[in-house]
Design a protein around this motif. Structure first.
Motif, PDB file in Angstrom:
ATOM      1  N   ASN A 102      -6.083   3.569  -3.655  1.00 17.09           N
ATOM      2  CA  ASN A 102      -5.785   2.752  -4.832  1.00 17.09           C
ATOM      3  C   ASN A 102      -5.730   1.265  -4.475  1.00 17.09           C
ATOM      4  O   ASN A 102      -5.066   0.872  -3.535  1.00 17.09           O
ATOM      5  CB  ASN A 102      -4.463   3.197  -5.464  1.00 17.09           C
ATOM      6  CG  ASN A 102      -4.242   2.581  -6.827  1.00 17.09           C
ATOM      7  OD1 ASN A 102      -5.188   2.329  -7.563  1.00 17.09           O
ATOM      8  ND2 ASN A 102      -2.999   2.334  -7.163  1.00 17.09           N
ATOM      9  N   THR A 103      -6.411   0.467  -5.212  1.00 17.83           N
ATOM     10  CA  THR A 103      -6.532  -1.000  -5.114  1.00 17.83           C
ATOM     11  C   THR A 103      -7.259  -1.487  -3.868  1.00 17.83           C
ATOM     12  O   THR A 103      -7.313  -2.691  -3.635  1.00 17.83           O
ATOM     13  CB  THR A 103      -5.173  -1.734  -5.204  1.00 17.83           C
ATOM     14  OG1 THR A 103      -4.434  -1.542  -3.998  1.00 17.83           O
ATOM     15  CG2 THR A 103      -4.379  -1.313  -6.413  1.00 17.83           C
ATOM     16  N   MET A 104      -7.846  -0.601  -3.067  1.00 20.40           N
ATOM     17  CA  MET A 104      -8.559  -1.035  -1.865  1.00 20.40           C
ATOM     18  C   MET A 104      -9.974  -1.537  -2.172  1.00 20.40           C
ATOM     19  O   MET A 104     -10.591  -2.196  -1.356  1.00 20.40           O
ATOM     20  CB  MET A 104      -8.633   0.098  -0.840  1.00 20.40           C
ATOM     21  CG  MET A 104      -7.272   0.561  -0.357  1.00 20.40           C
ATOM     22  SD  MET A 104      -6.305  -0.743   0.398  1.00 20.40           S
ATOM     23  CE  MET A 104      -6.951  -0.687   2.038  1.00 20.40           C
ATOM     24  N   GLY A 105     -10.492  -1.204  -3.355  1.00 19.42           N
ATOM     25  CA  GLY A 105     -11.829  -1.658  -3.717  1.00 19.42           C
ATOM     26  C   GLY A 105     -12.923  -0.937  -2.948  1.00 19.42           C
ATOM     27  O   GLY A 105     -13.976  -1.506  -2.680  1.00 19.42           O
ATOM     28  N   LEU A 106     -12.678   0.322  -2.604  1.00 17.36           N
ATOM     29  CA  LEU A 106     -13.649   1.111  -1.837  1.00 17.36           C
ATOM     30  C   LEU A 106     -13.753   2.519  -2.392  1.00 17.36           C
ATOM     31  O   LEU A 106     -12.800   3.051  -2.950  1.00 17.36           O
ATOM     32  CB  LEU A 106     -13.220   1.227  -0.371  1.00 17.36           C
ATOM     33  CG  LEU A 106     -13.108  -0.050   0.426  1.00 17.36           C
ATOM     34  CD1 LEU A 106     -12.452   0.240   1.770  1.00 17.36           C
ATOM     35  CD2 LEU A 106     -14.479  -0.663   0.627  1.00 17.36           C
TER      36      LEU A 106
END
Length: 190
Positions: free
Chosen positions: A88-92
């Motif tokens: 979550n929220t890592m952008g991957l």
């Protein structure tokens, strides 16, 4: 015509946005709970004091997918905040791609991400090509938690791209009637 397509592409690219930069190192998404009300990136936020190593590990990509389950003879298994909460929220996003013999992936784009694919086993011909080889295994990394997928159907039938007719027949499940692909191309102005 080519100049018009290039200009349209440039204008559309200005409208595409990737994930915003993360505001913190991590934001684990917990199993849904009626007592939590803080959402980040559309997912609940787990109390940082309760984060564990297991929030950052997954076995989802270790299991082969069933390539017989669809006519393309491929299977894509993605990491999500359900099977990898630390994402979550890592952008991957990571994906496992299993290819059966002669498996194909229809032409597509990811509007919110760039993609890199590494072939781990077998042989893949990437791009508009014939993949009549044995089975293969690849892993892809995408630069978005929600990359999206848009399949490029009509453009691939444009006669200027010169995609071989046998590949188009397999991608779009067109039977072997003589002239069918040529007829579609003609109707599209090719």
């Amino acid at each position: 015509m080519l100049l018009n397509l290039l200009l349209a592409f440039i204008l559309l690219m200005g409208q595409v946005r990737s994930d915003p930069d993360p505001l913190q190192d991590y934001c684990v998404s917990p199993p849904h709970s009626p007592h939590q009300h803080i959402f980040l990136n559309g997912n609940l936020r787990k109390d940082p004091t309760k984060v564990t190593v297991s929030d950052f590990t997954t076995s989802a990509l270790s299991k082969p997918g069933d390539t017989r389950a669809n006519p393309f003879m491929t299977n894509v298994t993605l990491t999500t905040t359900t099977n990898l909460p630390g994402l979550n929220t890592m952008g991957l996003t990571m994906g496992r791609l299993d290819f059966g013999a002669s498996g194909v992936v229809p032409p597509h784009v990811h509007p919110r991400a760039s993609e890199v694919t590494v072939c781990l086993d077998g042989v893949l011909l990437v791009g508009f090509g014939d993949t009549s080889v044995s089975s293969a295994l690849a892993v892809s990394g995408l630069t978005s938690q929600n990359p999206g997928t848009q399949f490029v159907s009509m453009v691939s039938l444009d006669s200027k791209l010169q995609i071989p007719q046998d590949v188009l027949k397999r991608l779009y499940h067109i039977n072997d009637q003589e002239g069918y692909v040529a007829s579609i191309r003609k109707n599209l102005g090719g």
